[in-house]
Design a protein around this motif. Structure first.
Motif, PDB file in Angstrom:
ATOM      1  N   ASN A 108       0.738  -1.421  -0.089  1.00 29.26           N
ATOM      2  CA  ASN A 108       0.013   0.133  -0.097  1.00 29.26           C
ATOM      3  C   ASN A 108       1.081   1.150   0.079  1.00 29.26           C
ATOM      4  N   SER A 109       1.856   1.214   0.992  1.00 32.85           N
ATOM      5  CA  SER A 109       2.659   2.508   0.978  1.00 32.85           C
ATOM      6  C   SER A 109       3.383   2.621  -0.360  1.00 32.85           C
ATOM      7  N   GLN A 110       3.893   1.500  -1.131  1.00 36.94           N
ATOM      8  CA  GLN A 110       4.611   1.549  -2.246  1.00 36.94           C
ATOM      9  C   GLN A 110       3.870   2.306  -3.366  1.00 36.94           C
ATOM     10  N   PHE A 111       2.423   1.823  -3.456  1.00 30.45           N
ATOM     11  CA  PHE A 111       1.544   2.273  -4.540  1.00 30.45           C
ATOM     12  C   PHE A 111       1.331   3.807  -4.352  1.00 30.45           C
ATOM     13  N   VAL A 112       1.041   4.192  -3.119  1.00 31.53           N
ATOM     14  CA  VAL A 112       0.817   5.753  -2.880  1.00 31.53           C
ATOM     15  C   VAL A 112       2.072   6.489  -3.282  1.00 31.53           C
TER      16      VAL A 112
ATOM     17  N   GLU B 196       2.448   6.897  -6.912  1.00 33.33           N
ATOM     18  CA  GLU B 196       1.502   7.850  -7.407  1.00 33.33           C
ATOM     19  C   GLU B 196       2.100   9.318  -6.994  1.00 33.33           C
ATOM     20  N   MET B 197       2.590   9.483  -5.850  1.00 33.11           N
ATOM     21  CA  MET B 197       3.014  10.792  -5.437  1.00 33.11           C
ATOM     22  C   MET B 197       4.251  11.218  -6.120  1.00 33.11           C
TER      23      MET B 197
ATOM     24  N   SER C  39      -7.482   3.500  -6.899  1.00 29.86           N
ATOM     25  CA  SER C  39      -7.561   3.843  -5.330  1.00 29.86           C
ATOM     26  C   SER C  39      -6.356   4.787  -5.031  1.00 29.86           C
ATOM     27  N   SER C  40      -5.192   4.239  -5.600  1.00 30.03           N
ATOM     28  CA  SER C  40      -3.745   4.919  -5.415  1.00 30.03           C
ATOM     29  C   SER C  40      -3.992   6.598  -5.760  1.00 30.03           C
ATOM     30  N   SER C  41      -4.452   6.720  -6.919  1.00 23.51           N
ATOM     31  CA  SER C  41      -4.970   8.211  -7.076  1.00 23.51           C
ATOM     32  C   SER C  41      -5.853   8.863  -6.302  1.00 23.51           C
TER      33      SER C  41
END
Length: 387
Positions: free
Chosen positions: A39-43, A46-47, A373-375
């Motif tokens: 989860n942290s990697q996907f977020v 995206e950042m 979701s990441s977006s």
């Protein structure tokens, strides 16, 4: 008693350091506190894609998580260690960040009062749950009164909790003792992977050397408190090999806490493959033709692929008594149930699965996880940083 004393001592010193560090000004900074990676990697990805201007710090619990995020080039600090210098650095970054993102239970939250402009977001590591956790974990009743107060204090620090479904929101409300105002329906970032056709193809190709023109069975049992050994983790691997090796290979994915505890040296490497070293279990799910599991949260994500699942709760009664399960497990799972290795084998050989049942299960638990979701999470985080 000794463990509780150590926890209290750690938190006492952490509170002192954190309080001192609050004297520094807040910075435009995001701190990820991580026990898991996806989860942290996907977020984070995206950042970076959006080139959001903010400092990023990863506080990592566990060697695998630490090694994973070190690759980002950001500041990465081992977390929850007895090293005083690392404790000071961690407390400083937590006390001066505008945004703190956690993915699990962390005791430091019970003694850390953030400034008013800080937002703490819980980005939980699972999309759904069969087993109870938080305040509803039956083991909580065996803990000291002080520990129970600490648990509640931790949960109250979750300003917002990201959820992928109304069903999971209800479980969180009961597990954390929070009302509906604490939840945002943004979907679970790690599920974006299941909507990425290119990544699906890449993962399937990467597993081809293991597959060798056969189908892949992924066995992913949940974590148990007793030591993991070949003769007590459910499946009889010799029976599985004898009955299924002509058409299948068996990929074992053990819980991170159990990696390295099962001796693979005496097993047939052409049939039994250790899948525990892959960074992402979701990538293994993309390449698996069939999932065998028990009380794990993995089926909630695998359901997005609409592929067959077998549930193997070989210790159902004992597990339910010791840990606790949400509702009627037999009715909750979206696939056939086996209580022995022979039953697992027979279900695989029959190859009859209700994919409509799996689709309905996915609709219930992945309602807000639709590939964006990441977006959506980063949209929300940006608002928090700019408030």
């Amino acid at each position: 008693m000794a463990k509780e004393l150590l926890i209290n001592c750690y938190l006492f010193f952490f509170k002192i350091i954190f309080t001192i560090c609050k004297g520094f000004s807040l910075r435009n900074k995001v701190v990820f506190v991580c026990s898991y990676t996806d989860n942290s990697q996907f977020v984070y990805d995206e950042m970076m894609y959006r080139k959001i201007k903010t400092d990023v710090v990863f506080l990592c619990r566990g060697k695998a998580t630490l090694a994973h995020f070190t690759k980002t080039g950001e500041l990465v600090i081992p977390f929850e260690t007895t090293n005083v210098l690392l404790m000071i650095r961690s407390a400083y970054h937590l006390a001066t960040a505008k945004l703190v993102i956690v993915d699990n239970y962390y005791g430091f939250l019970s003694v850390s009062t953030f400034k008013k402009k800080v937002t703490c977001i819980q980005l939980w590591h699972a999309c759904g749950a069969f087993k109870t956790f938080g305040l509803k974990d039956r083991s909580v009743a065996l803990r000291s009164a002080r520990a129970q107060v600490r648990f509640t204090a931790v949960y109250r620090h979750f300003d917002k909790i990201v959820v992928g479904s109304d069903a999971m929101e209800k479980i969180f409300m009961r597990s954390f003792g929070l009302d509906e105002t604490h939840f945002v329906h943004l979907g679970v970032p790690r599920t974006d992977l299941f909507f990425d056709l290119t990544k699906k193809e890449q993962m399937i190709k990467s597993l081809q050397p293991l597959r060798r023109e056969k189908k892949i069975i992924l066995y992913a049992p949940t974590f148990r408190d007793h030591p993991m050994e070949e003769d007590n983790f459910g499946l009889d691997l010799k029976i599985m090999e004898k009955e299924l090796s002509n058409e299948y290979v068996l990929l074992l994915r053990l819980h991170p806490a159990e990696r390295g505890k099962l001796d693979f040296s005496g097993l047939n490497p052409k049939f039994v493959i250790d899948g525990s070293e892959w960074d992402s279990v979701n990538e293994l799910l993309l390449g698996a033709d069939l999932l065998v599991t028990d009380y794990s949260s993995i089926p909630f994500e695998y359901a997005l692929l609409k592929r067959p699942m077998i549930f193997f709760p070989y210790d159902l009664s004992a597990y339910e008594r010791s840990r606790g399960l949400w509702g009627d497990y037999i009715k909750a799972v979206p696939g056939p149930i086996a209580h022995s290795t022979q039953e697992v084998v027979q279900i695989i050989k029959r190859n009859v699965f209700d994919l409509n049942q799996i689709a309905a299960f996915s609709e219930k638990w992945n309602r807000y996880s639709t590939g964006q979701s990441s977006s959506q999470v980063v949209d929300y985080l940006t608002c928090c940083l700019n408030k």
